[in-house]
Design a protein around this motif. Structure first.
Motif, PDB file in Angstrom:
ATOM      1  N   VAL A 210       3.807  -3.034   2.930  1.00  0.00           N
ATOM      2  CA  VAL A 210       4.025  -1.568   2.889  1.00  0.00           C
ATOM      3  C   VAL A 210       3.437  -0.755   1.663  1.00  0.00           C
ATOM      4  CG1 VAL A 210       5.370   0.487   3.765  1.00  0.00           C
ATOM      5  CG2 VAL A 210       5.744  -1.731   4.747  1.00  0.00           C
ATOM      6  N   ASN A 211       2.534   0.082   1.850  1.00  0.00           N
ATOM      7  CA  ASN A 211       2.142   0.646   0.626  1.00  0.00           C
ATOM      8  C   ASN A 211       2.470   2.100   0.987  1.00  0.00           C
ATOM      9  OD1 ASN A 211       0.779   1.329  -1.544  1.00  0.00           O
ATOM     10  ND2 ASN A 211      -1.113   2.006  -0.587  1.00  0.00           N
ATOM     11  N   ILE A 212       3.452   2.475  -0.042  1.00  0.00           N
ATOM     12  CA  ILE A 212       3.807   4.043   0.146  1.00  0.00           C
ATOM     13  C   ILE A 212       3.448   4.701  -1.076  1.00  0.00           C
ATOM     14  CG2 ILE A 212       6.019   5.448   0.346  1.00  0.00           C
ATOM     15  CD1 ILE A 212       7.737   2.833   0.419  1.00  0.00           C
ATOM     16  N   LYS A 213       2.483   5.913  -0.602  1.00  0.00           N
ATOM     17  CA  LYS A 213       2.157   6.782  -1.380  1.00  0.00           C
ATOM     18  C   LYS A 213       3.041   7.770  -1.929  1.00  0.00           C
ATOM     19  CE  LYS A 213      -2.954   6.666  -0.691  1.00  0.00           C
ATOM     20  NZ  LYS A 213      -4.244   7.555  -0.670  1.00  0.00           N
ATOM     21  N   LYS A 214       3.158   8.111  -2.906  1.00  0.00           N
ATOM     22  CA  LYS A 214       4.086   9.199  -3.435  1.00  0.00           C
ATOM     23  C   LYS A 214       3.563  10.350  -3.209  1.00  0.00           C
ATOM     24  CE  LYS A 214       4.124  10.896  -7.754  1.00  0.00           C
ATOM     25  NZ  LYS A 214       4.298  12.294  -7.406  1.00  0.00           N
ATOM     26  N   GLY A 215       4.665  11.376  -2.617  1.00  0.00           N
ATOM     27  CA  GLY A 215       4.617  12.521  -2.195  1.00  0.00           C
ATOM     28  C   GLY A 215       4.073  13.449  -3.548  1.00  0.00           C
ATOM     29  N   GLN A 216       3.146  14.372  -3.365  1.00  0.00           N
ATOM     30  CA  GLN A 216       2.736  15.028  -4.221  1.00  0.00           C
ATOM     31  C   GLN A 216       3.869  16.107  -4.834  1.00  0.00           C
ATOM     32  OE1 GLN A 216       1.310  14.725  -1.126  1.00  0.00           O
ATOM     33  NE2 GLN A 216      -0.702  15.359  -1.121  1.00  0.00           N
TER      34      GLN A 216
ATOM     35  N   ASP B 205      -3.946   5.911  -7.305  1.00  0.00           N
ATOM     36  CA  ASP B 205      -5.241   6.477  -6.393  1.00  0.00           C
ATOM     37  C   ASP B 205      -6.048   7.258  -7.189  1.00  0.00           C
ATOM     38  OD1 ASP B 205      -6.876   7.696  -4.658  1.00  0.00           O
ATOM     39  OD2 ASP B 205      -5.037   8.173  -3.322  1.00  0.00           O
ATOM     40  N   CYS B 206      -7.255   6.863  -7.428  1.00  0.00           N
ATOM     41  CA  CYS B 206      -8.268   7.522  -8.624  1.00  0.00           C
ATOM     42  C   CYS B 206      -8.743   8.649  -7.880  1.00  0.00           C
ATOM     43  CB  CYS B 206      -8.873   6.372  -9.083  1.00  0.00           C
ATOM     44  SG  CYS B 206      -8.115   5.170  -9.880  1.00  0.00           S
ATOM     45  N   THR B 207      -8.870   8.704  -6.637  1.00  0.00           N
ATOM     46  CA  THR B 207      -9.611   9.450  -5.955  1.00  0.00           C
ATOM     47  C   THR B 207      -9.097  10.803  -5.481  1.00  0.00           C
ATOM     48  OG1 THR B 207      -9.832   8.142  -4.278  1.00  0.00           O
ATOM     49  CG2 THR B 207     -11.673   8.241  -5.508  1.00  0.00           C
ATOM     50  N   HIS B 208      -7.872  10.340  -4.690  1.00  0.00           N
ATOM     51  CA  HIS B 208      -7.121  11.509  -3.969  1.00  0.00           C
ATOM     52  C   HIS B 208      -6.277  12.379  -5.182  1.00  0.00           C
ATOM     53  CE1 HIS B 208      -7.693   9.161  -0.260  1.00  0.00           C
ATOM     54  NE2 HIS B 208      -7.695  10.451   0.189  1.00  0.00           N
TER      55      HIS B 208
ATOM     56  N   ASP C 160      -3.516  -6.174   7.047  1.00  0.00           N
ATOM     57  CA  ASP C 160      -2.550  -6.920   6.501  1.00  0.00           C
ATOM     58  C   ASP C 160      -1.574  -5.831   5.691  1.00  0.00           C
ATOM     59  OD1 ASP C 160      -3.886  -9.804   6.498  1.00  0.00           O
ATOM     60  OD2 ASP C 160      -5.650  -8.198   6.068  1.00  0.00           O
ATOM     61  N   VAL C 161      -1.964  -4.707   5.245  1.00  0.00           N
ATOM     62  CA  VAL C 161      -1.279  -3.741   4.702  1.00  0.00           C
ATOM     63  C   VAL C 161      -1.122  -2.484   5.522  1.00  0.00           C
ATOM     64  CG1 VAL C 161      -0.919  -2.428   2.336  1.00  0.00           C
ATOM     65  CG2 VAL C 161      -1.912  -4.655   2.541  1.00  0.00           C
ATOM     66  N   LEU C 162       0.189  -2.068   5.497  1.00  0.00           N
ATOM     67  CA  LEU C 162       0.314  -0.598   6.264  1.00  0.00           C
ATOM     68  C   LEU C 162       0.683   0.358   5.162  1.00  0.00           C
ATOM     69  CD1 LEU C 162       2.518  -1.556   9.413  1.00  0.00           C
ATOM     70  CD2 LEU C 162       0.225  -1.311   9.097  1.00  0.00           C
ATOM     71  N   GLN C 163      -0.226   1.487   5.325  1.00  0.00           N
ATOM     72  CA  GLN C 163      -0.086   2.343   4.363  1.00  0.00           C
ATOM     73  C   GLN C 163       0.546   3.771   4.787  1.00  0.00           C
ATOM     74  OE1 GLN C 163      -3.071   2.947   1.030  1.00  0.00           O
ATOM     75  NE2 GLN C 163      -3.604   5.080   2.245  1.00  0.00           N
ATOM     76  N   ILE C 164       1.502   4.164   4.037  1.00  0.00           N
ATOM     77  CA  ILE C 164       2.384   5.559   4.456  1.00  0.00           C
ATOM     78  C   ILE C 164       1.496   6.551   3.504  1.00  0.00           C
ATOM     79  CG2 ILE C 164       4.753   6.607   4.712  1.00  0.00           C
ATOM     80  CD1 ILE C 164       4.332   3.815   6.056  1.00  0.00           C
ATOM     81  N   PRO C 165       1.150   7.646   4.467  1.00  0.00           N
ATOM     82  CA  PRO C 165       0.661   8.521   3.581  1.00  0.00           C
ATOM     83  C   PRO C 165       1.547   9.487   2.688  1.00  0.00           C
ATOM     84  CG  PRO C 165      -0.434   8.772   5.795  1.00  0.00           C
ATOM     85  CD  PRO C 165       0.869   7.792   5.723  1.00  0.00           C
ATOM     86  N   ALA C 166       1.049  10.148   1.636  1.00  0.00           N
ATOM     87  CA  ALA C 166       2.016  10.729   0.780  1.00  0.00           C
ATOM     88  C   ALA C 166       3.048  11.776   1.487  1.00  0.00           C
ATOM     89  CB  ALA C 166       1.179  11.486  -0.410  1.00  0.00           C
ATOM     90  N   PHE C 167       2.291  12.760   2.199  1.00  0.00           N
ATOM     91  CA  PHE C 167       3.097  13.661   2.959  1.00  0.00           C
ATOM     92  C   PHE C 167       4.163  13.104   3.949  1.00  0.00           C
ATOM     93  CE2 PHE C 167      -0.515  16.467   2.328  1.00  0.00           C
ATOM     94  CZ  PHE C 167       0.069  17.500   1.604  1.00  0.00           C
ATOM     95  N   LEU C 168       4.021  11.558   4.096  1.00  0.00           N
ATOM     96  CA  LEU C 168       5.166  11.237   5.299  1.00  0.00           C
ATOM     97  C   LEU C 168       5.885  10.045   4.480  1.00  0.00           C
ATOM     98  CD1 LEU C 168       2.574  10.518   8.152  1.00  0.00           C
ATOM     99  CD2 LEU C 168       4.187  12.442   7.792  1.00  0.00           C
TER     100      LEU C 168
ATOM    101  N   LYS D  28       7.977  -6.876   0.844  1.00  0.00           N
ATOM    102  CA  LYS D  28       6.582  -6.623   0.235  1.00  0.00           C
ATOM    103  C   LYS D  28       6.286  -5.012   0.255  1.00  0.00           C
ATOM    104  CE  LYS D  28       5.467  -9.175   3.630  1.00  0.00           C
ATOM    105  NZ  LYS D  28       4.840 -10.289   4.506  1.00  0.00           N
ATOM    106  N   VAL D  29       6.689  -4.420  -0.771  1.00  0.00           N
ATOM    107  CA  VAL D  29       6.229  -3.121  -0.952  1.00  0.00           C
ATOM    108  C   VAL D  29       5.608  -2.729  -2.196  1.00  0.00           C
ATOM    109  CG1 VAL D  29       7.414  -0.898  -1.261  1.00  0.00           C
ATOM    110  CG2 VAL D  29       8.762  -2.742  -0.295  1.00  0.00           C
ATOM    111  N   PHE D  30       4.362  -1.741  -2.043  1.00  0.00           N
ATOM    112  CA  PHE D  30       3.827  -1.485  -3.148  1.00  0.00           C
ATOM    113  C   PHE D  30       3.916   0.232  -3.178  1.00  0.00           C
ATOM    114  CE2 PHE D  30      -0.219  -4.005  -1.952  1.00  0.00           C
ATOM    115  CZ  PHE D  30       0.303  -5.314  -2.468  1.00  0.00           C
ATOM    116  N   LEU D  31       3.899   0.687  -4.338  1.00  0.00           N
ATOM    117  CA  LEU D  31       3.802   2.164  -4.543  1.00  0.00           C
ATOM    118  C   LEU D  31       2.616   2.715  -5.188  1.00  0.00           C
ATOM    119  CD1 LEU D  31       7.708   2.818  -6.031  1.00  0.00           C
ATOM    120  CD2 LEU D  31       6.755   3.394  -3.805  1.00  0.00           C
ATOM    121  N   THR D  32       1.969   3.847  -4.557  1.00  0.00           N
ATOM    122  CA  THR D  32       0.882   4.348  -5.066  1.00  0.00           C
ATOM    123  C   THR D  32       0.963   5.561  -5.339  1.00  0.00           C
ATOM    124  OG1 THR D  32      -0.520   2.834  -3.675  1.00  0.00           O
ATOM    125  CG2 THR D  32      -1.602   4.852  -4.219  1.00  0.00           C
ATOM    126  N   ASP D  33       0.668   6.268  -6.797  1.00  0.00           N
ATOM    127  CA  ASP D  33       0.741   7.540  -7.281  1.00  0.00           C
ATOM    128  C   ASP D  33      -0.700   8.345  -6.786  1.00  0.00           C
ATOM    129  OD1 ASP D  33       1.135   9.858  -8.587  1.00  0.00           O
ATOM    130  OD2 ASP D  33       1.673   8.943 -10.268  1.00  0.00           O
TER     131      ASP D  33
END
Length: 271
Positions: A133-139, A195-198, A108-116, A160-165
């Motif tokens: 689309v869940n986009i992880k913020k690049g480090q 993202d409490c683990t990465h 249901d949700v496609l996640q974009i890794p931080a480096f990408l 439909k966008v999420f952002l993840t720190d």
């Protein structure tokens, strides 16, 4: 709020944060179902909207002999089974544009890794599936700069966008979390996740195996809820020491209920 993006998600009437949680990688059907069952039981009890997380393939590895997956189709079918069996949405990473349509057929949700997160073609391909689309913020990026990643998805016809720190690079072998970034990214009008683990990883170790500080997961999670995060991302496993990927920074599954119970109290306190 979350049902605007994922219609029919359980517990969506709650004012609680939502949760993305599961193993780092899909290791097999039995363990995926076991983890999902435990988390669904906990989140139903605490009235927390829940999305099962599991990577069908790990493309960004430190060493060539690191575990990458059990096979794409096999892992994706396990994600699909988890979703159907427990009635929860699922999320997985994609790494190249051609993977978007493949993964979208199962999750249901496609996640974009931080480096990408700056890869325009990848973001557009994910957007065009119509999935969240869940986009992880690049480090390596500021929170402010993530507006352009959001715009790439929205300009492709998908709101439909999420952002993840997941923290910011600090030197060569550590990450820090700048909690100013969460309200900044929320100002773009999209749900924002911590993202409490990465964010507790210790990358680039001389062993070629990423380290971590899982004892600080509770600290990061409490702070994120306190500053208004809409959701939390937590990788969890019944045996982190023997997990096939990212075990060094995962939360032990037995600790999840106590943590989420504390976090619901924090959430209620700030409403």
């Amino acid at each position: 709020m979350i049902d605007k993006y994922i219609p029919g998600i359980k517990n969506s009437s709650s004012e609680q944060f939502f949760l993305m949680a599961g193993p780092c990688a899909i290791e097999g059907e039995e363990i995926a179902l076991r983890i999902a069952e435990k988390i669904v039981t906990i989140t139903d009890k605490l009235n927390i909207p829940y999305i099962f997380k599991g990577s069908y393939r790990k493309a960004n590895r430190s060493r060539v002999d690191s575990f990458t997956g059990i096979g794409d189709e096999k892992a994706l079918k396990i994600l699909e089974k988890v979703g159907k069996e427990f009635g929860v949405p699922t999320v997985t990473d994609i790494h190249e544009s051609h993977e978007a349509a493949l993964a979208a057929a199962y999750v249901d949700v496609l996640q974009i890794p931080a480096f990408l997160c700056r890869q325009t073609e990848l973001l557009v391909a994910a957007a065009e599936t119509g999935k969240v689309v869940n986009i992880k913020k690049g480090q390596f990026l500021s929170a402010e700069s993530m507006k352009f990643a959001v715009d790439k998805v929205k300009d492709s016809g998908n709101d439909k966008v999420f952002l993840t720190d997941r923290g910011n690079t600090f030197g060569y072998q550590d990450l820090i979390v700048d909690f100013r970034g969460l309200p900044m990214m929320r100002s773009f009008g999209v749900p924002t996740i911590m993202d409490c683990t990465h964010s507790l990883q210790q990358p680039n170790q001389t062993s070629g195996v990423t380290g971590g500080k899982p004892e600080l997961i509770e600290t990061i999670a409490k702070a994120a809820i306190a500053v208004g995060a809409d959701g939390l991302f937590i990788e969890t496993h019944p045996d982190p020491a023997n997990a096939k990927s990212d075990g060094a920074n995962m939360l032990h599954l037995d600790l999840l209920e106590d943590l989420l119970t504390k976090l619901t109290r924090v959430r209620q306190a700030i409403l």
